[in-house]
Design an enzyme around this catalytic site. Sequence first.
Site, PDB file in Angstrom:
ATOM      1  N   ASP A 281      39.924  70.609  27.805  1.00 20.75           N
ATOM      2  CA  ASP A 281      39.211  69.801  28.788  1.00 20.75           C
ATOM      3  C   ASP A 281      40.244  69.319  29.799  1.00 20.75           C
ATOM      4  O   ASP A 281      41.115  68.512  29.468  1.00 20.75           O
ATOM      5  CB  ASP A 281      38.525  68.620  28.098  1.00 20.75           C
ATOM      6  CG  ASP A 281      37.750  67.739  29.066  1.00 20.75           C
ATOM      7  OD1 ASP A 281      37.921  67.898  30.293  1.00 20.75           O
ATOM      8  OD2 ASP A 281      36.977  66.887  28.599  1.00 20.75           O
TER       9      ASP A 281
ATOM     10  N   SER B   9      35.749  75.898  48.859  1.00 12.95           N
ATOM     11  CA  SER B   9      34.366  76.222  49.179  1.00 12.95           C
ATOM     12  C   SER B   9      34.207  76.244  50.697  1.00 12.95           C
ATOM     13  O   SER B   9      34.963  75.563  51.416  1.00 12.95           O
ATOM     14  CB  SER B   9      33.421  75.169  48.586  1.00 12.95           C
ATOM     15  OG  SER B   9      32.109  75.292  49.099  1.00 12.95           O
TER      16      SER B   9
ATOM     17  N   TYR C 268      31.452  66.402  47.020  1.00  4.71           N
ATOM     18  CA  TYR C 268      31.954  67.754  46.771  1.00  4.71           C
ATOM     19  C   TYR C 268      32.655  68.309  48.009  1.00  4.71           C
ATOM     20  O   TYR C 268      33.769  68.837  47.920  1.00  4.71           O
ATOM     21  CB  TYR C 268      30.794  68.656  46.365  1.00  4.71           C
ATOM     22  CG  TYR C 268      31.178  70.089  46.072  1.00  4.71           C
ATOM     23  CD1 TYR C 268      31.697  70.449  44.828  1.00  4.71           C
ATOM     24  CD2 TYR C 268      31.005  71.088  47.033  1.00  4.71           C
ATOM     25  CE1 TYR C 268      32.042  71.768  44.560  1.00  4.71           C
ATOM     26  CE2 TYR C 268      31.344  72.404  46.768  1.00  4.71           C
ATOM     27  CZ  TYR C 268      31.862  72.739  45.531  1.00  4.71           C
ATOM     28  OH  TYR C 268      32.196  74.050  45.263  1.00  4.71           O
TER      29      TYR C 268
ATOM     30  N   LYS D 230      36.648  69.254  48.311  1.00  6.20           N
ATOM     31  CA  LYS D 230      37.019  70.640  48.599  1.00  6.20           C
ATOM     32  C   LYS D 230      37.789  70.742  49.918  1.00  6.20           C
ATOM     33  O   LYS D 230      38.660  71.608  50.075  1.00  6.20           O
ATOM     34  CB  LYS D 230      35.774  71.524  48.634  1.00  6.20           C
ATOM     35  CG  LYS D 230      35.176  71.767  47.249  1.00  6.20           C
ATOM     36  CD  LYS D 230      36.153  72.464  46.312  1.00  6.20           C
ATOM     37  CE  LYS D 230      35.520  72.883  44.999  1.00  6.20           C
ATOM     38  NZ  LYS D 230      36.462  73.582  44.102  1.00  6.20           N
TER      39      LYS D 230
END
Length: 248
Positions: A56, A136, A149, A153
């Site tokens: 993890d 992204s 997000y 990114k």
Amino acid sequence: MKKAVLVTGASSGIGAATAIEFSKNGYFVYLMARNKDRLEEVALKCRSGASLVACDMTDMKALDKRINEMLTAKIHRIETIVNNAGIFARHSTEEGSDELWQTQFNINMLAPVHLTRAFFPYFKTQGGGQIVNVSSTLGLRPQGPTSAYSAVKAAMVNWTASLAIEGGPFKIRANCVCPGIVDTPIHHFHSLEAEQKNAVIDKMKSLQPLGRIGQPEDIAKAIYFLGSEQSSWVTGVSLPVDGGINLL
């Protein structure tokens, strides 16, 4: 000593396809993700050999232990790390909680930074290395309610440029791939029933100048290019692999 690559988020989607692509080209692959069972399935497809690194990445102690095991084994020469592991969230700034923002930062940014920082001395010692970050197209041009997000990114894109400047004198290259809409488990439509999924994908096709959404293998090929000697004079690049969606 056999050349090797470390791929995070390697249990499915882009990470799995990337691991297989590097393996096709003779790399031993270190597969890092939480789900050991799925990693074992990917390892069976890696013809040049693979090692499971079940971890993890938000557990820094566990991550440091795994990193130390790889760096001290001296069985393979790790030439490339691919920071692919990540999560997606669709929330506006107003709707997103502090916890959501912190989770996005921890998984999509802090974990890759922590991993990369640990590998820098290793790459310096061996005379170079490659870092490929998976950002992204939303990190280049945000769309819709994806503020956390998209912001994280975008930070990865900027960080990649910093890494390229810092690593250049040591022959450490850093580049970034920015995928568009790709059929992977990170998107809700991936797990829909076939009829529903096809309907969603058909709508998405109209957004793409090339007339289709991406497949993990499309991104994997770009990652391999930037993470191998095929791109030996390329660093600091953020490459959209998106079917042209950012042109519209």
